[in-house]
Design an enzyme around this catalytic site. Structure first.
Site, PDB file in Angstrom:
ATOM      1  N   HIS A   8      35.284  21.629  44.570  1.00 55.79           N
ATOM      2  CA  HIS A   8      36.429  21.656  45.489  1.00 55.79           C
ATOM      3  C   HIS A   8      37.672  22.292  44.851  1.00 55.79           C
ATOM      4  CE1 HIS A   8      39.519  20.422  48.265  1.00 55.79           C
ATOM      5  NE2 HIS A   8      40.036  19.571  47.379  1.00 55.79           N
ATOM      6  N   GLU A  38      45.599  12.147  41.648  1.00 59.37           N
ATOM      7  CA  GLU A  38      45.214  11.319  42.787  1.00 59.37           C
ATOM      8  C   GLU A  38      43.931  10.521  42.511  1.00 59.37           C
ATOM      9  OE1 GLU A  38      46.245  11.845  46.615  1.00 59.37           O
ATOM     10  OE2 GLU A  38      45.444   9.811  46.415  1.00 59.37           O
ATOM     11  N   ASP A  39      42.932  11.209  41.954  1.00 64.49           N
ATOM     12  CA  ASP A  39      41.585  10.636  41.941  1.00 64.49           C
ATOM     13  C   ASP A  39      41.069  10.201  40.566  1.00 64.49           C
ATOM     14  OD1 ASP A  39      41.502  11.163  44.603  1.00 64.49           O
ATOM     15  OD2 ASP A  39      40.376  13.033  44.428  1.00 64.49           O
ATOM     16  N   HIS A  96      44.744  19.915  41.198  1.00 68.15           N
ATOM     17  CA  HIS A  96      45.527  19.261  42.258  1.00 68.15           C
ATOM     18  C   HIS A  96      45.071  17.843  42.589  1.00 68.15           C
ATOM     19  CE1 HIS A  96      42.339  20.504  45.118  1.00 68.15           C
ATOM     20  NE2 HIS A  96      42.789  19.507  45.857  1.00 68.15           N
ATOM     21  N   ASP A 103      44.079  23.541  49.744  1.00 69.73           N
ATOM     22  CA  ASP A 103      43.299  22.299  49.705  1.00 69.73           C
ATOM     23  C   ASP A 103      42.777  21.960  51.107  1.00 69.73           C
ATOM     24  OD1 ASP A 103      42.349  19.745  48.866  1.00 69.73           O
ATOM     25  OD2 ASP A 103      44.261  18.833  49.480  1.00 69.73           O
ATOM     26  N   ASP A 160      44.266  39.485  78.206  1.00 68.41           N
ATOM     27  CA  ASP A 160      44.431  40.179  76.929  1.00 68.41           C
ATOM     28  C   ASP A 160      43.424  39.710  75.879  1.00 68.41           C
ATOM     29  OD1 ASP A 160      45.629  37.761  76.975  1.00 68.41           O
ATOM     30  OD2 ASP A 160      47.394  38.338  75.841  1.00 68.41           O
TER      31      ASP A 160
HETATM   32 MN    MN Z   1      41.789  18.226  47.363  1.00 67.23          MN
END
Ligand code: MN
Length: 720
Positions: free
Chosen positions: A53, A81-82, A77, A147, A267
């Protein structure tokens, strides 16, 4: 599953070196290693190693041509967070910039959950966070968008309900921000993926519709492409032509917005021409519009006036072989901005504070400027609220139907969005069950109900109170239709008067020909356009015109067959004033300014009352339709036409004032209609008099003489 990540990593390095041969690959390598280690035991929903990812996110950033800092931040990134890594750890290893960007991305990640119950609140909250982060460093948003884009690409591995929630959130928050930043490429992919996930059935239906017609459409597009290339060759313009079929989400939005069936979205077919320079853009634009029929209201010049997000191009929609083609013409530079927007100015070479083409990213600059002027982020967000508000509002009918309108819309826009018949007779509105004017500006969430009245009709002035193109177009259409009806009526009256005169004079010499046939001699295809031109004074029935209409006669002279003014008293006005290009017209002096001979004047073609002559300084002509103004001038031989003027002169109260004024006027040879004096206070009196003048120099003389009075308080005159 074999680990494909090293391969992806080398692809990333290759991609970066393509546009940035001196890139700091050590930094990228270090970021890759740290990220791989940090996520080592984690898997994505599709069971791939987690590092895939961040690698893909970094790849998207590389496609945008961003610098190493942005790419390394992309790789890292999700680390804070993880995993066990903290912002502090990153700062030690990678420095302040990267730590800040990753922290910013993490913060945005902790946005409120997006549910139907608190959707609006969640949206406001998220948007706020995004702006604050963006002001810190625009790359935070670019990483976040990358992301989200990769998450959308891999959405199918999630539960259906979750897919839908994320897709709606993307449509509501991320795609608009990408649009705002001008990153067309990312915005479109985000929208396409979200639309497919959030509106499955509709998306499938449109997909089928496009596929069914693909062959035919592509054939048409290819043919049109050939035509344009040929035209370019002829005009010596170099460039590349590409084409595409309108995207399902754009078709869907149009169907919703205009409440039309897919078959009526005209269009569908679009071509893009990329040429070498701005001159070629304009040249090709005019060549195309010369060669094919084009739709006036679809002509757009975003070069002269770029969109807020920096987008510039020339647009036109043409009709060829009963199909519509939208054609965009731009240079490579403009295309880069359209595809990459702010990111195009954020490539590694450009540095943070000095984006290359300042004009194109005005909006971004204003954000930074605001940020500098406001100490707290709170102030800043407050200040920017209106700027970031989406360009659309959502309002509701009493039945709960959602109507999307541009910001600034009023109940008039709303009424037209319901139906043009509703628009045409809208009279009042209820906003959230309170009675309101149809000119009230609507807010998102308002419930609107329209009051109609068959006797009411669109007014010119409504145009100042609408924001939607649809309403504007329908009102203009209605007004011009009404205008034409009036011109035609007037034209008929003018014609009748002339025709009666011809019959009176030439009696049985006039051959029995239909008027249709006769106006054909003047190159008119039909009577109405002839009447219309007479009525709006673009054609006059002078000697030549009458001779052409009646070839069998020998027209000797054109008598002034037209009564110039309905009011007998002023019917010699056409002898006073010459209006550019016209003879024999109804002329009246405007009541707002009462022009007097000698003053600079203009002629205004009114809808009902012929031509009105206005003083050049008149306030009301400044508000009028300039296209109906014509030059006018006073003729020399004016005979004895006079203008009435009322004076009011306040003076220190002295016996003899009245006499003195009478003397001045008679010395100037001015006819006095009426004069009287009134005592106004202990020390002043006011002399009122009405006079007749024949030109404006007389007024100047009077004013000059009056100013010689000692202690004159004020002197004003009024034309009557
Ligand atoms: Mn991510």
């Amino acid at each position: 599953m074999p680990d494909k990540t090293p391969k992806r990593y080398f692809e990333l390095l290759e991609k970066i070196l393509e546009y940035h041969p001196e890139a700091d690959t050590e930094l990228i390598k270090k970021a890759y290693i740290v990220a791989t280690e940090a996520h080592v035991n984690q898997k994505r929903a599709n069971q791939e190693p987690y590092i895939v990812h961040p690698l893909n996110v970094a790849m998207i950033l590389a496609t945008m041509g961003l610098d190493e800092i942005a790419i390394a931040s992309g790789l890292l990134h999700d680390v804070v967070e993880d995993t066990f890594y903290t912002e502090e750890d990153l700062r030690k290893k990678f420095g302040d910039e990267i730590a800040k960007i990753v922290a910013g991305v993490t913060k945005i990640g902790k946005m409120p959950h997006y549910t139907n119950y608190d959707k609006d609140q969640a949206k406001a909250e998220s948007t706020k966070k995004m702006i604050v982060a963006m002001a810190e460093d625009i790359r935070v948003i670019l990483v976040k968008l990358a992301d989200r884009l990769h998450n959308m690409r891999t959405l199918s591995h999630l539960r259906e309900e979750k897919q839908k929630r994320i897709a709606l959130e993307t449509l509501d928050i991320y795609a608009p921000i990408a649009h705002r930043l001008g990153i067309g490429q990312i915005k479109e992919e985000l929208e396409d993926l979200s639309f497919a996930a959030a509106y499955r059935a509709e998306s499938q239906e449109l997909h089928n519709f496009i596929e069914e017609n693909r062959e035919l459409n592509e054939k048409s597009l290819m043919r049109m492409k050939g035509e344009i290339l040929a035209l370019m060759k002829q005009s010596n313009i170099k460039g590349v032509v590409s084409y595409r079929i309108k995207r399902p989400i754009s078709i869907f939005r149009k169907m919703i917005r205009q409440k039309i069936d897919v078959k009526r979205v005209y269009d569908l077919l679009a071509l893009r021409v990329i040429v070498e320079d701005v001159e070629s853009c304009y040249l090709l634009h005019s060549e195309i519009n010369r060669k094919w029929h084009f739709m006036q209201f679809r002509l757009r010049d975003f070069i002269k006036r770029p969109k807020e997000n920096g987008y510039s191009s020339l647009h036109t929609t043409i009709i060829y072989d009963s199909r519509y083609y939208e054609i965009q013409i731009r240079t490579q530079d403009m295309d880069n901005v359209a595809e990459m927007g702010i990111a195009a100015h954020w490539r590694y070479k450009e540095g943070i504070a000095a984006p290359e083409d300042e004009k194109k990213i005005e909006w971004f600059r204003s954000i930074i400027k605001n940020y500098k002027n406001h100490s707290s982020a709170q102030d800043f967000v407050q200040n920017l609220k209106s700027d970031l508000k989406s360009s659309e509002i959502y309002v509701y009918t009493p039945m709960g139907k959602v109507i999307t309108l541009p910001v600034g819309s009023t109940p008039i826009d709303f009424a037209y969005a319901i139906h043009s018949k509703v628009g045409e007779c809208c009279k009042g509105a209820f906003i959230n069950e309170h009675h309101a004017s149809i000119k009230t500006v609507l807010k998102s969430g308002d419930m609107v109900e329209i009051e109609t009245d068959k006797r009411s009709a669109p007014k010119q002035e409504w145009l100042n109170h609408v924001a939607s193109n649809r309403a504007r177009r329908r009102i203009n259409y209605y007004l011009s239709k009404q205008e034409n009806i009036r011109y035609i009526e007037r034209g008929k009256r003018i014609w009748k008067k002339h025709y009666r005169e011809i019959i009176r004079k030439y009696k049985d010499k006039v051959e029995n020909k239909s008027l249709e046939e006769r106006v054909g001699f003047l190159k008119y295809n039909d009577l109405d356009s002839f009447y219309k031109d007479l009525g709006n004074y673009s054609k006059s029935l002078d000697k030549e015109a009458l001779q052409t209409l009646f070839p069998e006669l020998k027209i000797m002279e054109v008598k002034r067959v037209l009564k110039v003014q309905e009011k007998g008293k002023k019917n010699n006005l056409y002898r006073l004033i010459e209006v550019e290009g016209l003879s024999d017209v109804d002329i009246s002096l405007a009541k707002c300014c009462h022009p007097i001979k000698g003053e600079k004047i203009y002629a205004y073609v009114t809808l009902n009352r012929g031509i009105a002559i206005h003083n050049a300084d008149c306030h009301s002509i400044k508000k009028m339709d300039m296209s109906r103004l014509k030059n006018a001038r006073w003729k020399e031989d004016i005979g004895n036409y006079t203008y009435m003027v009322q004076y009011e002169v306040t003076l220190p109260d002295k016996p003899g004032n009245l006499n003195r004024i009478t003397n001045i006027l008679s010395e100037l040879n001015i006819n006095i209609r009426d004069i009287r004096v009134e005592k106004k206070s202990k020390s002043t009196s006011t002399v009122y008099f009405t006079i007749e003048v024949s030109d404006s120099s007389q007024l100047q003389n009077i004013d000059k003489e009056l100013n010689k009075f000692e202690g004159i308080k004020n002197s004003k005159h009024r034309r009557v």
